[in-house]
Write a protein that holds these residues in place. Sequence first.
Motif, PDB file in Angstrom:
ATOM      1  N   ARG A   1       0.877  -1.642   0.225  1.00  0.00           N
ATOM      2  CA  ARG A   1      -0.475   0.175  -0.192  1.00  0.00           C
ATOM      3  C   ARG A   1       1.097   0.907   0.131  1.00  0.00           C
ATOM      4  O   ARG A   1       0.273   1.850  -0.365  1.00  0.00           O
ATOM      5  CB  ARG A   1      -0.713   0.079   1.390  1.00  0.00           C
ATOM      6  CG  ARG A   1      -1.959  -1.013   1.098  1.00  0.00           C
ATOM      7  CD  ARG A   1      -2.952  -0.640   2.115  1.00  0.00           C
ATOM      8  NE  ARG A   1      -3.372   0.139   2.484  1.00  0.00           N
ATOM      9  CZ  ARG A   1      -4.559   0.853   3.776  1.00  0.00           C
ATOM     10  NH1 ARG A   1      -4.385  -0.400   4.528  1.00  0.00           N
ATOM     11  NH2 ARG A   1      -5.263   2.409   3.372  1.00  0.00           N
ATOM     12  N   PHE A   2       2.041   1.504   0.442  1.00  0.00           N
ATOM     13  CA  PHE A   2       2.474   2.022   0.962  1.00  0.00           C
ATOM     14  C   PHE A   2       3.054   2.949  -0.764  1.00  0.00           C
ATOM     15  O   PHE A   2       3.453   4.002  -1.075  1.00  0.00           O
ATOM     16  CB  PHE A   2       4.537   2.472   1.387  1.00  0.00           C
ATOM     17  CG  PHE A   2       4.969   3.354   1.691  1.00  0.00           C
ATOM     18  CD1 PHE A   2       4.528   3.895   3.355  1.00  0.00           C
ATOM     19  CD2 PHE A   2       6.059   4.083   1.042  1.00  0.00           C
ATOM     20  CE1 PHE A   2       5.285   5.389   3.772  1.00  0.00           C
ATOM     21  CE2 PHE A   2       6.516   4.878   1.193  1.00  0.00           C
ATOM     22  CZ  PHE A   2       6.484   5.646   2.417  1.00  0.00           C
ATOM     23  N   GLY A   3       3.717   1.592  -1.295  1.00  0.00           N
ATOM     24  CA  GLY A   3       4.281   2.171  -3.099  1.00  0.00           C
ATOM     25  C   GLY A   3       2.994   2.551  -4.246  1.00  0.00           C
ATOM     26  O   GLY A   3       3.214   2.846  -4.779  1.00  0.00           O
ATOM     27  N   ASN A   4       1.907   2.173  -3.333  1.00  0.00           N
ATOM     28  CA  ASN A   4       0.726   2.325  -4.533  1.00  0.00           C
ATOM     29  C   ASN A   4      -0.329   3.152  -3.798  1.00  0.00           C
ATOM     30  O   ASN A   4      -1.157   3.673  -5.156  1.00  0.00           O
ATOM     31  CB  ASN A   4       0.078   0.850  -4.451  1.00  0.00           C
ATOM     32  CG  ASN A   4       0.616   0.350  -5.922  1.00  0.00           C
ATOM     33  OD1 ASN A   4       1.018  -0.384  -6.673  1.00  0.00           O
ATOM     34  ND2 ASN A   4       1.752  -0.890  -4.647  1.00  0.00           N
ATOM     35  N   GLU A   5      -0.212   3.581  -3.112  1.00  0.00           N
ATOM     36  CA  GLU A   5      -1.162   5.239  -2.375  1.00  0.00           C
ATOM     37  C   GLU A   5      -0.620   6.428  -2.257  1.00  0.00           C
ATOM     38  O   GLU A   5       0.093   6.413  -1.288  1.00  0.00           O
ATOM     39  CB  GLU A   5      -1.610   4.452  -1.149  1.00  0.00           C
ATOM     40  CG  GLU A   5      -2.900   3.575  -0.947  1.00  0.00           C
ATOM     41  CD  GLU A   5      -3.388   2.965   0.314  1.00  0.00           C
ATOM     42  OE1 GLU A   5      -3.341   3.848   1.342  1.00  0.00           O
ATOM     43  OE2 GLU A   5      -4.051   1.343  -0.072  1.00  0.00           O
ATOM     44  N   ASN A   6      -1.377   7.145  -2.579  1.00  0.00           N
ATOM     45  CA  ASN A   6      -0.280   8.181  -2.991  1.00  0.00           C
ATOM     46  C   ASN A   6      -0.786   9.255  -1.927  1.00  0.00           C
ATOM     47  O   ASN A   6       0.141  10.455  -1.278  1.00  0.00           O
ATOM     48  CB  ASN A   6       0.533   9.448  -4.475  1.00  0.00           C
ATOM     49  CG  ASN A   6       0.794   7.986  -5.031  1.00  0.00           C
ATOM     50  OD1 ASN A   6       1.840   7.363  -4.690  1.00  0.00           O
ATOM     51  ND2 ASN A   6       0.608   8.125  -6.180  1.00  0.00           N
ATOM     52  N   ASP A   7      -1.907   9.687  -1.444  1.00  0.00           N
ATOM     53  CA  ASP A   7      -2.803  10.336  -0.519  1.00  0.00           C
ATOM     54  C   ASP A   7      -3.077  10.181   0.130  1.00  0.00           C
ATOM     55  O   ASP A   7      -3.593  11.181   0.560  1.00  0.00           O
ATOM     56  CB  ASP A   7      -3.150  10.855  -2.328  1.00  0.00           C
ATOM     57  CG  ASP A   7      -3.526  11.693  -3.218  1.00  0.00           C
ATOM     58  OD1 ASP A   7      -1.759  11.978  -2.863  1.00  0.00           O
ATOM     59  OD2 ASP A   7      -3.923  11.241  -4.265  1.00  0.00           O
ATOM     60  N   SER A   8      -2.782   8.588   0.809  1.00  0.00           N
ATOM     61  CA  SER A   8      -3.934   8.469   2.052  1.00  0.00           C
ATOM     62  C   SER A   8      -2.554   9.231   2.693  1.00  0.00           C
ATOM     63  O   SER A   8      -1.152   9.693   2.717  1.00  0.00           O
ATOM     64  CB  SER A   8      -2.862   7.001   2.236  1.00  0.00           C
ATOM     65  OG  SER A   8      -3.261   6.308   0.872  1.00  0.00           O
TER      66      SER A   8
ATOM     67  N   ILE B   1       4.082   8.574   8.092  1.00  0.00           N
ATOM     68  CA  ILE B   1       5.130   8.086   7.985  1.00  0.00           C
ATOM     69  C   ILE B   1       6.484   9.119   6.849  1.00  0.00           C
ATOM     70  O   ILE B   1       7.788   8.786   7.029  1.00  0.00           O
ATOM     71  CB  ILE B   1       4.953   6.997   7.085  1.00  0.00           C
ATOM     72  CG1 ILE B   1       3.541   6.380   8.373  1.00  0.00           C
ATOM     73  CG2 ILE B   1       6.024   5.691   7.045  1.00  0.00           C
ATOM     74  CD1 ILE B   1       3.584   4.313   8.050  1.00  0.00           C
ATOM     75  N   SER B   2       6.137   9.508   6.166  1.00  0.00           N
ATOM     76  CA  SER B   2       6.405  10.048   4.969  1.00  0.00           C
ATOM     77  C   SER B   2       7.562  11.527   5.267  1.00  0.00           C
ATOM     78  O   SER B   2       8.550  11.415   5.433  1.00  0.00           O
ATOM     79  CB  SER B   2       6.599  10.284   3.424  1.00  0.00           C
ATOM     80  OG  SER B   2       6.290   9.188   2.776  1.00  0.00           O
ATOM     81  N   ARG B   3       6.656  11.940   6.655  1.00  0.00           N
ATOM     82  CA  ARG B   3       7.248  13.076   6.639  1.00  0.00           C
ATOM     83  C   ARG B   3       8.153  12.545   7.974  1.00  0.00           C
ATOM     84  O   ARG B   3       9.000  13.509   8.377  1.00  0.00           O
ATOM     85  CB  ARG B   3       6.148  14.043   7.582  1.00  0.00           C
ATOM     86  CG  ARG B   3       5.148  14.597   6.666  1.00  0.00           C
ATOM     87  CD  ARG B   3       6.186  16.258   5.812  1.00  0.00           C
ATOM     88  NE  ARG B   3       5.391  17.006   4.919  1.00  0.00           N
ATOM     89  CZ  ARG B   3       4.688  17.551   5.385  1.00  0.00           C
ATOM     90  NH1 ARG B   3       4.864  18.266   6.418  1.00  0.00           N
ATOM     91  NH2 ARG B   3       4.045  18.546   4.619  1.00  0.00           N
ATOM     92  N   LYS B   4       7.767  11.681   9.140  1.00  0.00           N
ATOM     93  CA  LYS B   4       9.256  10.492  10.205  1.00  0.00           C
ATOM     94  C   LYS B   4      10.140  10.500   9.531  1.00  0.00           C
ATOM     95  O   LYS B   4      11.169  11.098  10.505  1.00  0.00           O
ATOM     96  CB  LYS B   4       7.644  10.614  10.662  1.00  0.00           C
ATOM     97  CG  LYS B   4       8.681   9.877  12.064  1.00  0.00           C
ATOM     98  CD  LYS B   4       7.795   9.100  12.880  1.00  0.00           C
ATOM     99  CE  LYS B   4       8.477   8.571  14.473  1.00  0.00           C
ATOM    100  NZ  LYS B   4       7.464   7.971  15.247  1.00  0.00           N
ATOM    101  N   TYR B   5      10.350   9.624   8.993  1.00  0.00           N
ATOM    102  CA  TYR B   5      11.345   8.956   7.917  1.00  0.00           C
ATOM    103  C   TYR B   5      12.128   9.178   6.620  1.00  0.00           C
ATOM    104  O   TYR B   5      13.479   8.850   6.548  1.00  0.00           O
ATOM    105  CB  TYR B   5      10.849   7.060   8.002  1.00  0.00           C
ATOM    106  CG  TYR B   5       9.967   6.653   9.407  1.00  0.00           C
ATOM    107  CD1 TYR B   5      11.136   6.688  10.191  1.00  0.00           C
ATOM    108  CD2 TYR B   5       8.643   6.616   9.648  1.00  0.00           C
ATOM    109  CE1 TYR B   5      10.646   6.131  11.547  1.00  0.00           C
ATOM    110  CE2 TYR B   5       8.511   5.924  10.886  1.00  0.00           C
ATOM    111  CZ  TYR B   5       9.104   5.362  11.870  1.00  0.00           C
ATOM    112  OH  TYR B   5       8.925   5.686  13.274  1.00  0.00           O
TER     113      TYR B   5
END
Length: 352
Positions: A100-107, A113-117
């Motif tokens: 889901r992380f690789g395919n969902e862009n607007d979740s 998670i992207s902001r944190k890591y």
Amino acid sequence: MKRLSLWKRQYLSKGGRLTLLESTLSSLPTYFLSLFVIPKRVCARLEKIQRDFLWGGGALENRPHLVSWKVICAAKKDGGLGIRSLAIFNKALVGKWLWRFGNENDSLWKQIISRKYDIQEGGWCSKGVRDHYGVGVWKAIRNGRENFRTHSRFIVGDGTRVKFWKDLWCENQSLEDAFPNLFNLTANKEGWVAEAWEEDGVGGSWGLRFNRHLNDWEVGEVESLLSKLHPLTVRRGVDDLLWWRENKNGTFSVKSFYSSFSRGIRPPFPARIVWTPWVPIRASFFGWEVAWSRLLTIDRLKRRGWSIPNRCYLCKNEEETTDHLLLFCEKAKMLWLLIFSLFGVQWVMHSL
């Protein structure tokens, strides 16, 4: 433990215990296993409860476990009972979040998670979590990334998110592994697919750059590489896609991921004969034990340390083994001949 109270087994056959197992401990913790990585000690404790209930053991008893738990967790077609291994099932469920992380862009959860890591190059996953303090849910999920990668590949669109040499996008092997000598000579080992594509008026072609001029024996490798790349093109304006290799439609499923963990070379097993829908499950379970030669006949009891004379209690002539008890004993032969005659079957029993 309440669902699998040991007193219940007194009123259930082994087939009934198997049915209850599949509907309780194999299903109850699914919600937690789909998000949290199960600790090894908790997994071992849950599986011990399952094993004791199936074979009739417990704190006050020492019943033998006739078949190893690894075999029991295999699919029925491979000789198991189809009970899910909790550790493997947990890995398959957690893998859903990597997909889901690789395919969902607007979740929203992905943005947090992207902001944190921070995002890894290409944007298919976050960067590695290196904090030594606390217990992070995403940290445990992220640890399964390398295993997840081996079961996925990329479908190239514009090539801006796929590494030319290191990612799996051309057939079933990365170009780094397929052409290690050319990889050592390339000028840009971290380059993207889009950077290796040169557009012209006709459409475009692949342009490879190396650190030095190639020797004669290296030109052949370049020709082989270009022949692999020939049917592939870069399509501007089309996004790169993540493709799941374990499904024909390329979409991730927990079932396919779970099956990939248990895949291997197994001896042939007569599953269609043992597990038939018109036979009671307790009879099928008995046939499954026979197929694995795990009946507690006298010869097997002696291996476990019992000091008893080995004589068949039906014919009093031969030693009691699984084959003798069910096939070659005089009493068993008479029963088989009677059954064959009732159904008009012509059969000659083979000898030892």
